[in-house]
Motif scaffolding. Structure first.
Motif, short mmCIF file in Angstrom:
data_model
loop_
_atom_site.label_atom_id
_atom_site.label_comp_id
_atom_site.label_asym_id
_atom_site.label_seq_id
_atom_site.Cartn_x
_atom_site.Cartn_y
_atom_site.Cartn_z
N LEU A 29 0.75 -1.09 0.01
CA LEU A 29 0.07 0.00 0.12
C LEU A 29 0.80 1.20 -0.08
O LEU A 29 1.92 1.31 0.58
N VAL A 30 0.63 2.24 -0.68
CA VAL A 30 1.45 3.65 -0.60
C VAL A 30 -0.07 4.56 0.02
O VAL A 30 -0.73 4.64 -0.87
N LEU A 31 0.69 5.30 0.89
CA LEU A 31 -0.37 6.20 1.68
C LEU A 31 -0.32 7.67 0.82
O LEU A 31 0.81 7.97 0.34
N LEU A 32 -1.35 8.05 0.75
CA LEU A 32 -1.73 9.44 0.11
C LEU A 32 -0.91 10.57 0.77
O LEU A 32 -0.14 11.33 0.10
N ASP A 33 -0.93 10.64 2.05
CA ASP A 33 -0.01 11.62 2.74
C ASP A 33 1.37 11.09 3.18
O ASP A 33 1.54 10.56 4.06
N GLY A 34 2.38 11.57 2.34
CA GLY A 34 3.78 11.37 2.48
C GLY A 34 4.31 10.43 1.70
O GLY A 34 5.43 10.13 1.61
N GLY A 35 3.16 9.59 1.20
CA GLY A 35 3.77 8.49 0.27
C GLY A 35 4.32 7.19 0.90
O GLY A 35 4.94 6.57 0.25
N ALA A 36 4.36 7.07 2.19
CA ALA A 36 4.82 5.93 2.67
C ALA A 36 4.35 4.60 2.20
O ALA A 36 3.26 4.38 1.67
N GLU A 37 5.31 3.60 2.06
CA GLU A 37 4.98 2.41 1.55
C GLU A 37 4.70 1.15 2.53
O GLU A 37 5.70 1.10 3.58
N VAL A 38 3.58 0.35 2.67
CA VAL A 38 3.29 -0.51 3.73
C VAL A 38 3.26 -1.64 2.85
O VAL A 38 2.39 -2.13 2.14
#
Length: 244
Positions: free
Chosen positions: A168-177
């Motif tokens: 998953l890539v988060l919208l806020d900050g682009g962190a990858e999970v």
């Protein structure tokens, strides 16, 4: 008998005078009638309702169409519209419905707010569309699992990799999970613990997170952070075993 049938079929009483058609959000009456290929004045009893339904269902936004006669002079067309729940990047951006099927090229305004599936090449999908749709349904299940708990950060992307599973890539900050395969609920429960930990332990909160690798066994989860001096820094966050 043949003469009587001919008289009935051609009787002005059974000429098409009304087309009962309610458009949907993304369709227009004129384009649907052009697909239906029926018009006022046609012989109602000779219209093949199944063929009309099939032609109308060619519209990209129409999931299903039902056509029936209401004698003596009305044709009724009932429609159900597709609901876009994601977008997929193939050779362009396409909308994906709840069945996991891409159904039309997406404009940017149509894809706004939808998670985008990446990692699938167009050629393999074109060769095995049913398999591709199954993968997209699995990705939708991951998205639904993620959204099952309110308050989780918004998603921008779901990457699909046959070998490494889902990320998953988060919208806020682009962190990858990185979730990998299987036990998605348990991994997301650990992710919630990670978010709480990076906020409480003065690690910079969500904007500082670059990568969270949940696809590993053990009580500690590797987390790559954006260090305050601009360099990457890694840490391990202890988590409790998830019950669900």
């Amino acid at each position: 008998g043949r003469w009587a049938l001919h008289q009935i079929v051609n009787s002005p009483r059974f000429r098409l005078q009304h087309i009962d058609l309610a458009t949907t959000q993304h369709t227009r009456r004129d384009e649907l009638l052009a697909l239906a290929q029926v018009a006022e004045g046609d012989r109602l009893l000779t219209i093949d309702t199944n063929e009309v339904a099939g032609r109308v269902a060619r519209h990209p936004w129409i999931a299903a169409a039902k056509v029936s006669r209401n004698l003596p002079s009305t044709l009724r067309i009932e429609l159900s519209e597709r609901k876009p729940v994601a977008a997929v990047a193939l050779d362009g951006l396409y909308l994906v419905d709840e069945s996991g099927r891409p159904f039309k090229r997406a404009r940017m305004d149509e894809a706004d707010g939808l998670p985008i599936f990446t990692g699938i090449a167009r050629e393999p999908f074109a060769k095995q569309p049913e398999a591709g749709a199954a993968v997209f349904r699995e990705a939708l299940a991951v998205v639904n699992e993620y959204h099952a708990r309110p308050g989780r950060p918004a998603l921008s992307e779901v990457n699909l990799d046959a070998r490494f599973g889902f990320s998953l890539v988060l919208l806020d900050g682009g962190a990858e999970v990185r979730l990998g395969h299987g036990e998605i609920g348990k991994k997301l429960a650990r992710f919630d613990q990670i978010l709480e930990a990076v906020s409480k332990e003065n690690l910079g909160g969500l904007p500082a997170v670059r990568i969270v690798n949940l696809d590993l066994d053990g009580g500690r989860v590797p987390v790559l952070l954006r260090a305050r001096d601009g360099d990457a820094a890694s840490t391990q966050v202890p988590t409790k075993p998830a019950k669900n």
